[in-house]
Motif scaffolding. Structure first.
Motif, PDB file in Angstrom:
ATOM      1  N   MET A 240       4.356   6.482   8.169  1.00 16.23           N
ATOM      2  CA  MET A 240       5.466   6.042   7.312  1.00 16.23           C
ATOM      3  C   MET A 240       5.263   6.433   5.844  1.00 16.23           C
ATOM      4  SD  MET A 240       8.378   4.554   6.989  1.00 16.23           S
ATOM      5  CE  MET A 240       8.752   3.569   8.423  1.00 16.23           C
ATOM      6  N   ARG A 241       4.018   6.654   5.428  1.00 17.88           N
ATOM      7  CA  ARG A 241       3.767   6.978   4.015  1.00 17.88           C
ATOM      8  C   ARG A 241       4.528   8.218   3.576  1.00 17.88           C
ATOM      9  NH1 ARG A 241      -2.358   7.243   2.200  1.00 17.88           N
ATOM     10  NH2 ARG A 241      -1.434   7.084   0.120  1.00 17.88           N
TER      11      ARG A 241
ATOM     12  N   ASP B 231       4.418  -2.029   7.838  1.00 15.36           N
ATOM     13  CA  ASP B 231       3.995  -0.712   7.356  1.00 15.36           C
ATOM     14  C   ASP B 231       3.040  -0.749   6.173  1.00 15.36           C
ATOM     15  OD1 ASP B 231       5.682   0.968   9.152  1.00 15.36           O
ATOM     16  OD2 ASP B 231       7.269  -0.181   8.172  1.00 15.36           O
ATOM     17  N   GLY B 232       2.862  -1.914   5.553  1.00 16.56           N
ATOM     18  CA  GLY B 232       1.945  -1.941   4.419  1.00 16.56           C
ATOM     19  C   GLY B 232       2.070  -3.204   3.592  1.00 16.56           C
TER      20      GLY B 232
ATOM     21  N   LEU C  20      -6.422  -1.465   5.685  1.00 20.66           N
ATOM     22  CA  LEU C  20      -5.172  -1.062   6.344  1.00 20.66           C
ATOM     23  C   LEU C  20      -5.150   0.408   6.735  1.00 20.66           C
ATOM     24  CD1 LEU C  20      -2.565  -3.078   4.244  1.00 20.66           C
ATOM     25  CD2 LEU C  20      -3.535  -3.655   6.473  1.00 20.66           C
ATOM     26  N   GLY C  21      -6.033   1.209   6.131  1.00 21.90           N
ATOM     27  CA  GLY C  21      -6.146   2.608   6.542  1.00 21.90           C
ATOM     28  C   GLY C  21      -5.259   3.550   5.751  1.00 21.90           C
ATOM     29  N   ARG C  22      -5.439   4.839   6.015  1.00 15.62           N
ATOM     30  CA  ARG C  22      -4.757   5.879   5.238  1.00 15.62           C
ATOM     31  C   ARG C  22      -3.264   5.941   5.513  1.00 15.62           C
ATOM     32  NH1 ARG C  22      -7.318   6.185   1.100  1.00 15.62           N
ATOM     33  NH2 ARG C  22      -5.716   7.693   0.550  1.00 15.62           N
TER      34      ARG C  22
ATOM     35  N   ASP D 122      -5.107   5.352  -4.218  1.00 13.46           N
ATOM     36  CA  ASP D 122      -4.921   4.316  -3.197  1.00 13.46           C
ATOM     37  C   ASP D 122      -3.517   3.733  -3.185  1.00 13.46           C
ATOM     38  OD1 ASP D 122      -7.437   4.246  -1.917  1.00 13.46           O
ATOM     39  OD2 ASP D 122      -8.299   3.195  -3.628  1.00 13.46           O
ATOM     40  N   ILE D 123      -2.618   4.172  -4.079  1.00 15.12           N
ATOM     41  CA  ILE D 123      -1.282   3.571  -4.113  1.00 15.12           C
ATOM     42  C   ILE D 123      -0.200   4.605  -3.862  1.00 15.12           C
ATOM     43  CG2 ILE D 123      -2.018   1.727  -5.663  1.00 15.12           C
ATOM     44  CD1 ILE D 123      -0.511   3.161  -7.896  1.00 15.12           C
ATOM     45  N   ASP D 124       0.942   4.117  -3.374  1.00 18.24           N
ATOM     46  CA  ASP D 124       2.062   4.990  -3.028  1.00 18.24           C
ATOM     47  C   ASP D 124       3.231   4.877  -3.996  1.00 18.24           C
ATOM     48  OD1 ASP D 124       1.151   6.127  -0.377  1.00 18.24           O
ATOM     49  OD2 ASP D 124       0.929   3.983  -0.013  1.00 18.24           O
TER      50      ASP D 124
END
Length: 232
Positions: free
Chosen positions: A1-2, A92-93, A110-112, A136-138
Motif C-alpha cells: 500500500m505504501r 495499513d499503518g 510494522l515492517g517496510r 521511516d516516514i511516508d
C-alpha cells in the motif's frame, strides 16, 4: 500500500466525533464519496473498541472494493496496529505525533510495507523538515489551518499562544518536504482552493464529515471541491 498512498482526501474519525453513529458508517460514507485515506483516532476508546472500529472500517472499505487503494491507519496505537495484524485485519499503518512512539519503532515492528505518517512540528517547521531523516516516514500531517474543537491543543505553543499555518508557510513546507504533506485543522469546503494552491498533497478533516448531518453528502462536496479546484 505504501507505493499507492493517496492522501488527497483524508478522514480522521473516532467515536467521539460521530454524533453517536458507528465509526465504520462514517468511514463507509467517506470512502464511498471518494476519500482516499482514513485514520482511526480516539482518546476515549478502549483497545478493544479501537480494534473493533478498525475491523469494521476495513470491512466497509473491502465491501466498496477499495482495500487496495484506500489506506486505513490507526493514530498513535502501535499495540492496536499489532493486534489488528495478529487478527488478520487489514490495517495499513500508523500515524504518530511528535510526542508519541518514535517512527523508527513503528517501522521496526510494522515492517517496510506499512505506512507511517508523522504530525509535523509546531514551531520552526521548515527548518525541521529540511533536516529530518525521512527514511521511516511516508507523509507529514501539518496544521492547524484554524482552531478546532476536535484537537484542542493543536497549534498551541509552549507559551500558550496559538499558531495557525499561513498560505505562505504551507507553500514553503510543500516545496521543502521530501515526502507528501497533508493539511488540516478546522478545514471546511471554503478552504479547499487555498490548500490546493499551496502545492500540498491533500487535506484532512474530522468534523466536516464525521459531524455532518449527512456525512456522505458532506464528503462528496469536499472531494468534488478538491478535484474541481485541481482541474481549473
Amino acid at each position: 500500500m505504501r507505493n499507492k498512498l493517496d492522501i488527497s482526501s483524508y478522514l480522521i474519525v473516532g467515536k467521539e466525533n460521530t454524533q453517536g453513529r458507528p465509526v465504520s458508517s462514517i468511514v463507509r460514507d467517506a470512502v464511498k464519496a471518494g476519500f482516499t485515506c482514513v485514520q482511526i483516532r480516539s482518546k476515549t476508546a478502549s483497545v478493544r473498541e479501537l480494534i473493533a472500529d478498525c475491523a469494521e472500517s476495513a470491512l466497509e472499505i473491502q465491501k466498496l472494493g477499495k482495500s487496495d487503494s484506500v489506506a486505513l491507519l490507526i493514530n498513535d496505537r502501535l499495540d492496536v496496529a499489532l493486534a489488528c495484524r495478529e487478527q488478520g485485519i487489514k490495517l495499513d499503518g500508523i500515524h504518530v505525533g511528535q510526542d508519541d512512539i518514535p517512527v523508527s519503532v513503528c517501522r521496526k515492528y510494522l515492517g517496510r510495507d506499512a505506512i507511517v505518517g508523522l504530525s509535523a512540528k509546531r514551531e520552526n517547521l521548515v527548518e525541521y523538515i529540511k533536516n529530518l531523516d525521512i527514511s521511516d516516514i511516508d507523509y507529514f500531517g501539518a496544521g492547524p489551518l484554524h482552531k478546532t474543537a476536535t484537537k484542542a491543543d493543536a497549534g498551541i505553543l509552549h507559551d500558550g499562544t496559538f499558531l495557525a499555518r499561513s498560505k505562505e508557510e504551507l507553500s514553503e513546507i510543500a516545496k521543502t518536504s521530501k515526502v507528501p504533506v497533508v493539511v488540516g485543522g478546522g478545514v471546511t469546503i471554503t478552504d479547499i482552493p487555498l490548500i490546493m494552491s499551496t502545492g500540498v498533497a491533500g487535506f484532512f478533516v474530522v468534523s466536516a464529515v464525521a459531524g455532518a448531518e449527512n456525512p456522505y453528502k458532506a464528503a462528496c462536496e469536499l472531494v468534488n471541491a478538491w478535484h474541481k479546484t485541481g482541474n481549473k
